[in-house]
Design an enzyme around this catalytic site. Structure first.
Site, short mmCIF file in Angstrom:
data_model
loop_
_atom_site.label_atom_id
_atom_site.label_comp_id
_atom_site.label_asym_id
_atom_site.label_seq_id
_atom_site.Cartn_x
_atom_site.Cartn_y
_atom_site.Cartn_z
N ASP A 196 0.81 -1.21 0.00
CA ASP A 196 0.00 0.00 0.00
C ASP A 196 0.85 1.27 0.00
O ASP A 196 2.01 1.26 0.41
CB ASP A 196 -0.88 0.04 1.26
N ASP A 197 0.19 2.34 -0.39
CA ASP A 197 0.65 3.74 -0.20
C ASP A 197 1.72 4.21 -1.16
O ASP A 197 2.05 5.38 -1.17
CB ASP A 197 1.17 3.99 1.24
N HIS B 7 -6.06 2.96 -4.08
CA HIS B 7 -5.97 3.24 -2.64
C HIS B 7 -6.37 4.69 -2.38
O HIS B 7 -5.83 5.33 -1.48
CB HIS B 7 -4.56 2.95 -2.15
N HIS C 23 -5.55 9.34 0.30
CA HIS C 23 -5.51 8.54 1.52
C HIS C 23 -6.33 9.13 2.66
O HIS C 23 -5.97 9.05 3.83
CB HIS C 23 -4.06 8.34 1.97
N TYR D 79 -6.64 2.87 5.93
CA TYR D 79 -6.84 2.47 7.33
C TYR D 79 -7.84 1.32 7.44
O TYR D 79 -8.33 1.03 8.53
CB TYR D 79 -7.30 3.66 8.19
N HIS E 74 3.64 -2.26 3.13
CA HIS E 74 3.68 -0.93 2.53
C HIS E 74 5.02 -0.75 1.83
O HIS E 74 6.06 -0.84 2.50
CB HIS E 74 3.52 0.16 3.61
NI NI Z 1 -2.66 3.06 3.26
#
Ligand code: NI
Length: 524
Positions: free
Chosen positions: A302-303, A352, A356, A393, A446
């Site tokens: 992620d991210d 995603h 965020h 989250y 991540h």
């Molecule tokens: Ni995230």
């Protein structure tokens, strides 16, 4: 603060002025605040050499939610230093004061979200505008801070540094006060003083006009949203410092006719046009590994993408593994090259959100906007519209599910959290990932955390030895597929533990003969 990590990450944007997380402007605000001439046109970060981003993130398993991204320019360490100082100060203040805000069901968590744009990116000067959103006990509020880097002078300056000095600040305050006086009773022009703190977000429009942006509540009720004033170029003579003049020139040079904001139709056309020129990404074709027969696990990252993402892709290739990347749209537009590589190498690129935000804290239309903007950014980079999304989250409610369903997106959670934000020890991350994995597991990591990237070779080695094949999330579900608006935390229980298979490039890429149901259907 100990759990926060400054790491490379990514980000940026090209589209409208009212950003993700901006309060939806009221009709009155539309009348008060014309988009022109206060519209700032942002530079495309993908065209800035040596640009990566730093990401600070926390909250997938915590009480607070924090997501901060800012750009890192390889040739401007002093800019990085200044941006880091600005966000650290905001984070420290948030950490010290954030308490759980009241909500109808008490579930809203304090949230800090920082996204960025480049109001100018030229040979001589680069501007970075940080948009800061905070959900605290007093509700959601936004502020803006713009930092400039002058390559000629080799220094970073805060926005007041664009002005030639104290008298210029006083003159500017007078001009702004006069302009705001005509805005109506919702705006308090008298609040504008020659105080540098009120002028911490200065940029230029395409005509060279100086755009002054205020924070929520600084000069108006917060419900007005962004309040900004443009001072025409003809009236800034004598007000600007040498850095200010360079910034103005860079903004004018970069100025192009503003485009209209994307619509659902234009997004679809963009994606189709991009797809027409490229081969379909292998990653969206299921069936290369039959997870009804093979023991499968899905690695998810992620991210990102972040500075270490290329290294991660190397490790995945070396291990014959494919993965699913839940990228933010903000990061996607900064590094479309990395998204293209993911797609070409058989990984799945998924949504995603744009910046965020905690989607469950947003009205459904704002949650949909976060997902839509990311769909567009990812679609442009890969030629494929994602069919999977992960809520930041892991925070999703019925409204989020509705928004996802409307966009043809299934929601993907996880059943194994490698907790790579918790410590910097890749061995601990690998140990947790391996210990938690069952057939059909979805592992959360991540790629903006170096500990995760460094843990991957060990994870691949140990789980391979147990017979696992590393597949994308659609492969985990096979022909049965996933349904838009539904949430999935692990694959079906039909995988056969104990069978020994070696995953490898040959095995995982063979038999790409059919599309998974949802992947093919959702955007067709
Ligand atoms: Ni995230």
């Amino acid at each position: 603060m100990h759990r926060m990590r400054f790491v490379g990450g990514v980000a940026l944007l090209t589209v409208a002025m009212i950003g993700c997380g901006a309060t939806t402007p009221s009709h009155a605000a539309d009348q008060l605040i014309p988009s022109e001439p206060t519209l700032v046109e942002y530079a495309d970060p993908a065209k800035v050499r040596g640009l990566t981003t730093a990401t600070v993130t926390d909250g997938d398993s915590g009480e607070r939610t924090v997501h901060i991204a800012y750009p890192v320019l390889a040739d401007a360490p002093r800019l990085t230093e200044r941006l880091r100082a600005v966000v650290t100060e905001r984070l420290d203040r948030f950490t010290a004061t954030a308490t759980r805000p009241p909500g109808p069901d008490g579930r809203a968590r304090p949230e800090l979200n920082v996204d960025w744009r480049l109001p100018a990116a030229g040979e001589q000067v680069v501007g970075v505008r940080l948009g800061v959103g905070e959900l605290t006990q007093s509700g959601w509020r936004e502020s803006r801070t713009t930092v400039w880097y002058d390559r000629v002078e080799g220094r970073a300056v805060d926005s007041p540094g664009l002005l030639s000095g104290g008298p210029a600040l006083a003159s500017l305050a007078g001009l702004v006060r006069a302009e705001l006086a005509g805005r109506g009773p919702g705006v308090d022009a008298a609040a504008v003083r020659a105080d540098a703190r009120l002028f911490d977000s200065l940029a230029f429009n395409r005509h060279g006009g100086l755009v002054v942006e205020f924070d929520d509540y600084q000069v108006a009720a917060g419900s007005l949203g962004r309040v900004a004033v443009a001072v025409p170029a003809g009236r800034t003579a004598g007000l600007l410092s040498p850095t200010g003049l360079r910034a103005q020139a860079a903004a004018v040079r970069a100025g192009r006719p503003p485009g209209s904001p994307p619509t659902a139709e234009s997004i679809r056309e963009t994606i189709e046009a991009a797809a027409a020129g490229r081969p379909a990404a292998r990653s969206t074709r299921a069936g290369s590994v039959d997870c009804a027969a093979v023991t499968c696990v899905a690695l998810t990252f992620d991210d990102g993408p972040g500075p270490a993402t290329g290294e991660l892709l190397d490790a995945l290739a070396a291990g014959g593994a494919r993965a699913t990347f839940f990228v933010t749209g903000s990061n996607a537009v900064a590094r479309p090259d990395l998204l293209g590589r993911m797609s070409r190498e058989g990984h799945l690129v998924a949504n995603h959100t744009w910046s965020h935000r905690d989607l469950a804290s947003l009205p459904t239309d704002r949650a949909a906007h976060q997902l839509t903007r990311a769909q567009e950014a990812i679609g442009q980079a890969t030629g494929q519209a994602p069919t999977l999304a992960r809520a930041p989250y892991g925070s999703a409610d019925a409204g989020v599910a509705e928004a996802a369903r409307g966009l043809g997106l299934a929601l993907v959670g996880w059943d194994v959290d490698a907790l790579d934000a918790r410590d910097r020890d890749p061995r601990a991350v690998a140990r947790r990932a391996v210990a938690g994995t069952r057939p059909g597991s979805i592992i959360l990591m991540h790629d903006v955390h170096r500990s995760a990237v460094e843990a991957v070779p060990e994870i691949l080695r140990r789980l391979s030895a147990q017979g696992y094949a590393f597949v994308t999330v659609p492969e985990l579900f096979g022909p049965a597929g996933t349904r838009a608006g539904e949430t999935y935390r692990s694959g079906p229980a039909g995988t056969r533990a104990g069978e020994t298979y070696r995953s490898g490039p040959a095995g995982t890429r063979a038999g790409e003969t059919y599309r998974s149901g949802p992947t093919a259907a959702a955007r067709s």
